[in-house]
Design a protein around this motif. Structure first.
Motif, PDB file in Angstrom:
ATOM      1  N   PRO A  35       0.815  -1.223   0.000  1.00 60.55           N
ATOM      2  CA  PRO A  35       0.000   0.000   0.000  1.00 60.55           C
ATOM      3  C   PRO A  35       0.848   1.272   0.000  1.00 60.55           C
ATOM      4  N   MET A  38       2.383   1.633  -3.483  1.00 62.01           N
ATOM      5  CA  MET A  38       1.326   1.994  -4.422  1.00 62.01           C
ATOM      6  C   MET A  38       0.934   3.466  -4.268  1.00 62.01           C
ATOM      7  N   GLY A  39       0.752   3.897  -3.024  1.00 63.10           N
ATOM      8  CA  GLY A  39       0.374   5.282  -2.767  1.00 63.10           C
ATOM      9  C   GLY A  39       1.419   6.247  -3.299  1.00 63.10           C
ATOM     10  N   TYR A  42       1.489   6.270  -7.161  1.00 65.97           N
ATOM     11  CA  TYR A  42       0.356   7.003  -7.724  1.00 65.97           C
ATOM     12  C   TYR A  42       0.588   8.510  -7.624  1.00 65.97           C
ATOM     13  N   ARG A  43       1.146   8.941  -6.491  1.00 68.25           N
ATOM     14  CA  ARG A  43       1.373  10.387  -6.331  1.00 68.25           C
ATOM     15  C   ARG A  43       2.417  10.904  -7.315  1.00 68.25           C
ATOM     16  N   HIS A  48      -3.465   5.331 -12.100  1.00 67.35           N
ATOM     17  CA  HIS A  48      -3.617   4.149 -11.252  1.00 67.35           C
ATOM     18  C   HIS A  48      -2.993   2.898 -11.872  1.00 67.35           C
ATOM     19  N   GLU A  52       0.201   0.769 -10.478  1.00 65.62           N
ATOM     20  CA  GLU A  52       0.172  -0.662 -10.141  1.00 65.62           C
ATOM     21  C   GLU A  52       1.341  -1.407 -10.790  1.00 65.62           C
ATOM     22  N   ASP A  53       1.610  -1.074 -12.050  1.00 62.85           N
ATOM     23  CA  ASP A  53       2.739  -1.725 -12.734  1.00 62.85           C
ATOM     24  C   ASP A  53       4.055  -1.427 -12.018  1.00 62.85           C
ATOM     25  N   THR A  55       4.429  -0.556  -8.925  1.00 62.15           N
ATOM     26  CA  THR A  55       4.411  -1.206  -7.606  1.00 62.15           C
ATOM     27  C   THR A  55       4.821  -2.669  -7.716  1.00 62.15           C
ATOM     28  N   GLN A  56       4.254  -3.365  -8.691  1.00 61.21           N
ATOM     29  CA  GLN A  56       4.596  -4.783  -8.851  1.00 61.21           C
ATOM     30  C   GLN A  56       6.087  -4.940  -9.174  1.00 61.21           C
TER      31      GLN A  56
ATOM     32  N   ALA B  23      -5.222   7.946  -0.038  1.00 61.21           N
ATOM     33  CA  ALA B  23      -4.138   7.352  -0.820  1.00 61.21           C
ATOM     34  C   ALA B  23      -4.704   6.305  -1.774  1.00 61.21           C
ATOM     35  N   ALA B  24      -4.047   6.145  -2.902  1.00 59.44           N
ATOM     36  CA  ALA B  24      -4.459   5.105  -3.857  1.00 59.44           C
ATOM     37  C   ALA B  24      -4.226   3.738  -3.227  1.00 59.44           C
ATOM     38  N   GLU B  25      -5.238   2.899  -3.267  1.00 54.86           N
ATOM     39  CA  GLU B  25      -5.132   1.567  -2.658  1.00 54.86           C
ATOM     40  C   GLU B  25      -4.768   0.534  -3.720  1.00 54.86           C
ATOM     41  N   PRO B  26      -3.907  -0.399  -3.378  1.00 55.27           N
ATOM     42  CA  PRO B  26      -3.621  -1.473  -4.336  1.00 55.27           C
ATOM     43  C   PRO B  26      -4.832  -2.405  -4.458  1.00 55.27           C
ATOM     44  N   LEU B  30      -3.649  -6.922  -7.687  1.00 53.58           N
ATOM     45  CA  LEU B  30      -2.227  -6.543  -7.584  1.00 53.58           C
ATOM     46  C   LEU B  30      -1.573  -7.255  -6.399  1.00 53.58           C
ATOM     47  N   MET B  31      -2.269  -7.277  -5.270  1.00 55.26           N
ATOM     48  CA  MET B  31      -1.717  -7.965  -4.097  1.00 55.26           C
ATOM     49  C   MET B  31      -1.460  -9.441  -4.415  1.00 55.26           C
ATOM     50  N   ARG B  33      -0.871 -10.735  -7.390  1.00 55.31           N
ATOM     51  CA  ARG B  33       0.262 -10.845  -8.320  1.00 55.31           C
ATOM     52  C   ARG B  33       1.587 -10.717  -7.569  1.00 55.31           C
ATOM     53  N   ILE B  34       1.630  -9.784  -6.626  1.00 53.83           N
ATOM     54  CA  ILE B  34       2.868  -9.580  -5.860  1.00 53.83           C
ATOM     55  C   ILE B  34       3.168 -10.804  -4.986  1.00 53.83           C
ATOM     56  N   ASP B  37       4.582 -13.410  -7.252  1.00 54.61           N
ATOM     57  CA  ASP B  37       5.986 -13.096  -7.553  1.00 54.61           C
ATOM     58  C   ASP B  37       6.891 -13.524  -6.402  1.00 54.61           C
TER      59      ASP B  37
END
Lengths: 192, 119
Positions: A35, A38-39, A42-43, A48, A52-53, A55-56, B23-26, B30-31, B33-34, B37
């Motif tokens: 999280p 990701m946050g 995004y900022r 979004h 996500e990409d 973040t992964q 805040a943007a939440e994953p 996505l969780m 996928r991580i 990984d």
């Protein structure tokens, strides 16, 4: 070790456990760090799907570096903020190269916001204004004022001096103030 | 004295605070996928180093026992030299007319004593 008993363990300890094959450590790190990553992504990106990409990819790099992680050299979060910034910079550079005209202009007029959506609207307005900042200013402002990091840690993440951090955040905030000046009343600034 | 970050532009703090609370939440995907990984990287790291599946034959064991290719090079050289000596031995050495050249009894009395002396 069960997941719930790992909640108090430092990130560095969990990373060592992860490198030793501990599946619970992997889940604990994922739940704790994703999280945050990701946050931040995004900022920096304002998108979004791209966040996500990033973040992964950042988390994948963390998994891969785990066996070689050197204790005491850097905090895991510091390392992650740095990786995220680099990935975002690469992504933005590629985007500028191929689709400069396809980036939408920020919305000029926004429908009046209701009270219960006010904070969310402010967050969106700030994000729109952040998107207009130069990359380094945006990164410094986000790390300082949203992530709440101290200037020395930001300096380490950005590989610059603390004076340079102060300069970037000051310029960034001046630009944000100018960008948001016309929207403060609309977004309920007067209520605070 | 320098002003604090919050003092110099108070209007911005409202926006920063809103950003912290939104805040943007994953996503769950996505969780997942991580997590996948992480498991894949762990599985790869825990896998034992691949061992040779080739069976060791008697000749390869002998090859290693003798010392590998450096020893084999020496053996081959010695074999070739032996064959060459066998083929091209100087004629004079086995020539019957030159027996005196190499059958010289330097101590005939000693040989006699040993052969037929008193015991």
């Amino acid at each position: 070790m069960p997941l719930d008993t790992m909640s108090d363990e430092p990130d560095e300890v969990l990373l060592v456990l992860f490198a030793n094959g501990n599946a619970s450590a992997a889940r604990a790190l994922t739940a704790r760090l994703t999280p945050r990553v990701m946050g931040h992504a995004y900022r920096l990106l304002g998108n979004h799907a791209e966040a996500e990409d990033v973040t992964q990819e950042a988390m994948l790099r963390l998994w891969k570096i785990a066996p070689d992680w050197r204790q005491g050299e850097a905090k895991v979060t510091t390392w992650l903020y740095r990786v995220v910034a680099n990935l975002c910079t690469d992504l933005r550079r590629r985007a500028r190269g191929v689709a400069l005209d396809s980036i939408p202009e920020p919305e000029d007029g926004r429908a009046s916001v209701t009270d219960h959506m006010q904070a969310e609207a402010r967050a969106e307005a700030l994000q729109t204004a952040l998107d207009q900042l130069p990359d380094r200013q945006r990164q410094a402002v986000v790390l300082r004022h949203i992530e709440g990091l101290a200037n020395p840690e930001i300096a380490e993440i950005m590989d610059i001096t603390t004076e340079a951090v102060e300069s970037l955040t000051a310029r960034g905030k001046r630009a944000l103030t100018a960008a948001l000046a016309g929207r403060q009343e609309e977004l309920g600034y007067g209520d605070e | 004295m320098a002003m604090s970050d919050k003092d110099d532009m108070p209007g911005l703090e409202v926006f920063f605070d809103a950003a912290r609370r939104h805040a943007a939440e994953p996503s769950a995907a996505l969780m997942a996928r991580i997590d996948e990984d992480a498991q894949a990287v762990q599985a790869l790291a825990q896998r034992p180093a691949p061992q040779s599946t080739r069976r060791s034959t008697l000749s390869s064991q002998l090859y290693r026992l003798l010392g590998g290719w450096p020893a084999m090079t020496g053996l081959a050289t010695a074999a070739v030299a032996g064959v060459w000596l066998g083929i091209s031995l100087p004629e004079g050495i086995l020539d019957g007319t030159s027996d005196a050249a190499y059958l010289v009894d330097v101590a005939p009395e000693l040989a006699f004593d040993l052969a037929g002396g008193d015991f």
